[in-house]
Design a protein around this motif. Structure first.
Motif, PDB file in Angstrom:
ATOM      1  N   GLN A 197      45.067  55.030  37.187  1.00 33.60           N
ATOM      2  CA  GLN A 197      43.924  54.501  38.062  1.00 33.60           C
ATOM      3  C   GLN A 197      43.303  53.063  37.990  1.00 33.60           C
ATOM      4  O   GLN A 197      42.919  52.475  38.845  1.00 33.60           O
ATOM      5  N   SER A 238      38.643  46.522  36.052  1.00 26.80           N
ATOM      6  CA  SER A 238      38.193  45.998  37.382  1.00 26.80           C
ATOM      7  C   SER A 238      37.045  45.500  37.732  1.00 26.80           C
ATOM      8  O   SER A 238      36.365  45.582  38.477  1.00 26.80           O
ATOM      9  N   ASP A 294      43.033  50.391  40.698  1.00 27.67           N
ATOM     10  CA  ASP A 294      41.482  49.794  41.028  1.00 27.67           C
ATOM     11  C   ASP A 294      41.592  48.136  40.769  1.00 27.67           C
ATOM     12  O   ASP A 294      40.997  47.612  41.768  1.00 27.67           O
ATOM     13  N   LYS A 336      43.372  46.824  43.978  1.00 23.98           N
ATOM     14  CA  LYS A 336      42.924  46.884  45.298  1.00 23.98           C
ATOM     15  C   LYS A 336      41.769  45.924  45.062  1.00 23.98           C
ATOM     16  O   LYS A 336      41.494  45.516  46.192  1.00 23.98           O
ATOM     17  N   LYS A 337      40.975  45.876  44.150  1.00 21.36           N
ATOM     18  CA  LYS A 337      39.899  44.764  44.009  1.00 21.36           C
ATOM     19  C   LYS A 337      40.448  43.464  44.504  1.00 21.36           C
ATOM     20  O   LYS A 337      39.810  42.575  45.201  1.00 21.36           O
TER      21      LYS A 337
END
Length: 329
Positions: free
Chosen positions: A150, A112, A154, A157-158
């Motif tokens: 995760q 990410s 991540d 979401k980024k």
């Protein structure tokens, strides 16, 4: 008269056939050929984070002086990254000008990192949606399983923080809880998922004693890898568009995935093996099927044989061939 139109990631498609990210979607000429053949949407060839990182490493290793100056190293990293992104942005713009089908930009990522902010540039260049092609191979025995999941969240979401266009996530079969993974992706903003990614797999050449790549193309039998989970996830997670991928080589393969609950079918190996001429043939087969069963639209039969819609859902869960082999002599 049958209607093959559908929607995927909120986009209107003239049919459920989507050209997957590959070398066949890497130039305007090839993209125009796919559109003329009747494809419903196109996922552009991915921009690869791993490839960019490898190019940086190779360039630095050729000149040891660069590693002595952090400023030079940063310059090389930024130059290669910006140059690669610029080429992809030009492809997005030219593709949008050349064809009238939805264009989906693809980002292949293993972290990410900050470079995912370039997703915004793809949106500004005209991409209708973004597909995140994420892969992480855990090789540390002490790494906790949750770390892998995760990472996906991540990255999602980024990217979601950078764009307003729909985002889908393409992931692999090897997750401890595929339904849970799909649910988490949806909860974190994914408009859709692609099931499943076909990753590079190694092989060993016994003649040269070297590690090589295995067969890169799927076979029709590989559809079994995704059909089960398309049927289950489409029933368990609502309002999440599913693009079925791997092993879809003909119209029958497309129809099976739609019956299991997929919104669209992504094509790659079949386009390489059979050429773009397979697209109109698939559309003919789909039309004939719909006329045979008197289906007017794709929604009339989508999910008809999903996990929740068949009399015995356990057929999707069964893992043994007990009945089959018990009847064999």
């Amino acid at each position: 008269m049958v209607n093959l139109e559908t929607t995927y990631l909120g986009l209107k498609l003239k049919n459920p056939l989507v050209a997957a990210s590959s070398g066949l979607t890497s130039s305007v000429e090839k993209i125009k050929e796919l559109a003329e053949a009747g494809i419903g949407a196109i996922v552009l060839k991915s921009i690869f984070e791993e490839q960019i990182n490898n190019e940086v490493t190779n360039m630095l290793s050729k000149d040891q002086q660069n590693t002595s100056y952090p400023e030079a190293e940063d310059y090389i990293k930024n130059y290669l990254r910006d140059n690669t992104v610029t080429k992809h942005l030009e492809l997005v713009k030219k593709a949008k000008e050349a064809v009238d089908v939805p264009i989906i930009a693809s980002i292949n990522c293993v972290s990410s990192a900050e470079w995912t902010s370039f997703a915004r540039d793809f949106e500004e260049a005209g991409a209708d949606a973004i597909e995140l092609n994420i892969f992480y191979l855990p090789t540390d025995r002490n790494e906790k399983p949750g770390v892998v999941e995760q990472l996906y969240l991540d990255v999602l979401k980024k990217v979601k923080s950078e764009v307003s266009i729909p985002v889908s996530v393409k992931f692999g079969l090897h997750h401890s809880n595929i339904i849970g993974m799909a649910d988490k992706l949806k909860a974190n903003g994914a408009a859709g998922i692609v099931m499943f990614n076909r990753f590079y797999e190694p092989d060993i050449n016994l003649e040269t004693l070297e590690l090589t790549a295995s067969e890169v193309f799927s076979s029709p039998a590989d559809i079994r890898r995704s059909l089960r989970w398309v049927g289950i996830v489409s029933s368990a997670v609502s309002n999440l568009d599913i693009a079925a991928s791997t092993g879809i080589h003909d119209g029958d393969g497309v129809l099976k995935q739609l019956l299991a609950g997929a919104k669209v079918a992504q094509l790659c190996s079949s386009l390489y093996v059979n050429g773009v001429g397979v697209v109109p043939k698939m559309l003919e087969d789909m039309t004939a099927f719909m006329k045979k069963w008197n289906f007017k639209t794709v929604d009339d039969f989508r999910g008809r044989l999903s996990y929740k819609n068949i009399p015995d859902p356990l057929l999707y869960e069964r893992s043994q061939f007990m009945k089959y082999f018990s009847n064999k002599k």
